[in-house]
Scaffold this motif. Structure first.
Motif, short mmCIF file in Angstrom:
data_model
loop_
_atom_site.label_atom_id
_atom_site.label_comp_id
_atom_site.label_asym_id
_atom_site.label_seq_id
_atom_site.Cartn_x
_atom_site.Cartn_y
_atom_site.Cartn_z
N PRO A 167 0.81 -1.21 0.00
CA PRO A 167 0.00 0.00 0.00
C PRO A 167 0.85 1.28 0.00
CG PRO A 167 0.21 -0.78 2.24
CD PRO A 167 0.99 -1.73 1.38
N MET A 168 0.56 2.16 -0.95
CA MET A 168 1.15 3.49 -0.94
C MET A 168 0.19 4.50 -0.33
SD MET A 168 2.98 3.59 -4.69
CE MET A 168 3.73 5.19 -4.40
N THR A 169 -1.07 4.06 -0.12
CA THR A 169 -2.11 4.96 0.39
C THR A 169 -2.93 4.24 1.46
OG1 THR A 169 -3.76 4.20 -1.21
CG2 THR A 169 -2.34 6.03 -1.89
N ARG A 170 -3.74 5.00 2.18
CA ARG A 170 -4.67 4.41 3.12
C ARG A 170 -5.68 3.53 2.40
NH1 ARG A 170 -2.91 8.85 6.01
NH2 ARG A 170 -2.92 8.58 8.30
N MET A 171 -6.05 3.91 1.17
CA MET A 171 -6.96 3.07 0.38
C MET A 171 -6.36 1.69 0.15
SD MET A 171 -8.38 5.66 -2.58
CE MET A 171 -6.72 5.98 -3.22
#
Length: 394
Positions: A167-171
């Motif tokens: 993951p690069m994002t919270r999504m």
């Protein structure tokens, strides 16, 4: 048998006894507590006149033994940052019982710790409850699989964002968690349909088995989440899958009291004595544990050792009291509540008949920074004593 005589006893569940006695049998269990306890002949007496007797403190979120002090990176075995989903990993397989952090815990009146993997992965692995004294992990073990670590917010996205992978994002973190539990649901369905027929059973999958124990309600998902938005995401996914959950850290948990109460979600709050060193900590306040407890949210106080030293846990609780937490609630947040969160409250966490005698004698109230631990007993046996020339262990 052994008796502790003359101490002020803080039972946690049944109030204080000004000058009381605790009788411990040869199996290390408490058999009597009170002001008038008849002692059998030949019992060993510990004169505790003028002392305070409390259950041993329990640190509900700790990395002692798997992130060893004084070793730097070579001592860091808490984060397997090669795969964001690692529920199959077990903290106990990395614990060094000789870690100085465990020695400091004992000196600080902490008799048990929930040792958990770190927060570098979305799912980091399995945490265990250990006593803080012993030659081997097996000797120290109270509960082998007491929770499964999950992490929200900055840490997983920083670790894997640097590698240019999800993951690069919270999504991305939320999707990976949802996907893991969806796959575990499918695995459990296949196992159930196969019944006793070995030819129909899927190949054994240790990842799926660990996730399955969370889905079946056997252990909670321990969710690293500081900020209110991350806690809400954790709650959203919990609602989808229906598992038990604990919020770990919870720096902004006071903003979500109604949501936590509605779902009966406890909070292991901390570390308290730390600066706002990253974005997630901007909302940190020492009022949080008191606000949670006053509203009826079950709250434990933890150190996240070695983020702050494990023996400062009583100072964290004392500062929470100075910011509005009831003293009785703060004592409970160091004893019975973490025992309940960690699934060991039937054994430790209060001074009651039938429980194991993990007890600590103090020379004053533990929230007074001038007080010292005098004696620590684990299962009724003294394992630490303090004298004026320095510390010594039994």
């Amino acid at each position: 048998m052994r008796a502790i005589v003359g101490a002020r006893i803080e039972t946690i569940t049944n109030g204080s006894i000004e000058t009381g006695t605790v009788l411990i049998d040869n199996d290390g269990r408490i058999v009597a507590v009170g002001k008038q306890v008849k002692l059998p002949e030949g019992v060993e007496r510990i004169d505790a006149t003028g002392s305070w007797l409390l259950p041993g403190f329990i640190d509900a979120h700790n990395h002692s033994g798997i992130y060893e002090e004084g070793l730097g990176e070579p001592g860091g075995d808490d984060n397997e940052m090669t795969d964001p989903i690692t529920p199959q990993l077990r903290a106990i397989d990395a614990v060094n019982p000789a870690d100085e952090g465990l020695r400091d815990a004992l000196r600080g009146g902490v008799t048990s710790v929930y040792i958990t993997p770190g927060s570098g992965n979305v799912i980091g692995g399995q945490g265990s409850v250990l006593r803080t004294h012993g030659r081997t992990v097996e000797e120290m073990l109270l509960r082998e699989f007491a929770g499964l670590k999950a992490a929200f917010g900055e840490n997983p996205k920083r670790v894997y964002g640097q590698k240019k992978q999800m993951p690069m994002t919270r999504m991305g973190s939320a999707w990976l968690l949802r996907n893991a539990f969806t796959q575990a649901q499918l695995y459990l369905q296949k196992v159930e349909r196969a019944g006793e027929d070995p030819e129909k059973r899927p190949d054994r999958d240790l990842k799926m088995e660990a996730l399955g124990r969370v889905l079946r309600g056997e252990v909670p998902l321990r969710c690293h989440a500081h900020r209110a938005d991350d806690i809400r995401t954790a709650l959203r996914i919990r609602d989808e899958f229906g598992y038990r959950m604990v919020v770990d850290h919870g720096m902004e948990a006071h903003l979500l009291i109604d949501e936590l109460l509605e779902r009966d979600i406890p909070v292991a709050w901390g570390p308290g004595i730390t600066a706002r060193i990253k974005v997630e900590l901007r909302g940190k306040t020492l009022r949080t544990p008191g606000l949670l407890a006053k509203a009826g949210v079950k709250v434990a106080i933890m150190t996240d050792h070695p983020v702050i030293p494990v023996d400062t846990i009583r100072l964290c609780a004392g500062l929470a009291v100075s910011e509005g937490m009831e003293e009785s609630e703060a004592l409970r947040a160091l004893t019975l509540t973490p025992a309940e969160i960690c699934g060991v409250a039937d054994r430790v966490g209060s001074i009651e008949v039938g429980k194991e005698a993990d007890l600590v004698l103090w020379d004053g109230h533990p929230f007074d920074w001038r007080s010292h631990v005098q004696t620590v007993l684990l299962q009724g046996k003294p394992v630490y004593e303090r004298d004026h020339d320095g510390d010594r262990r039994g």
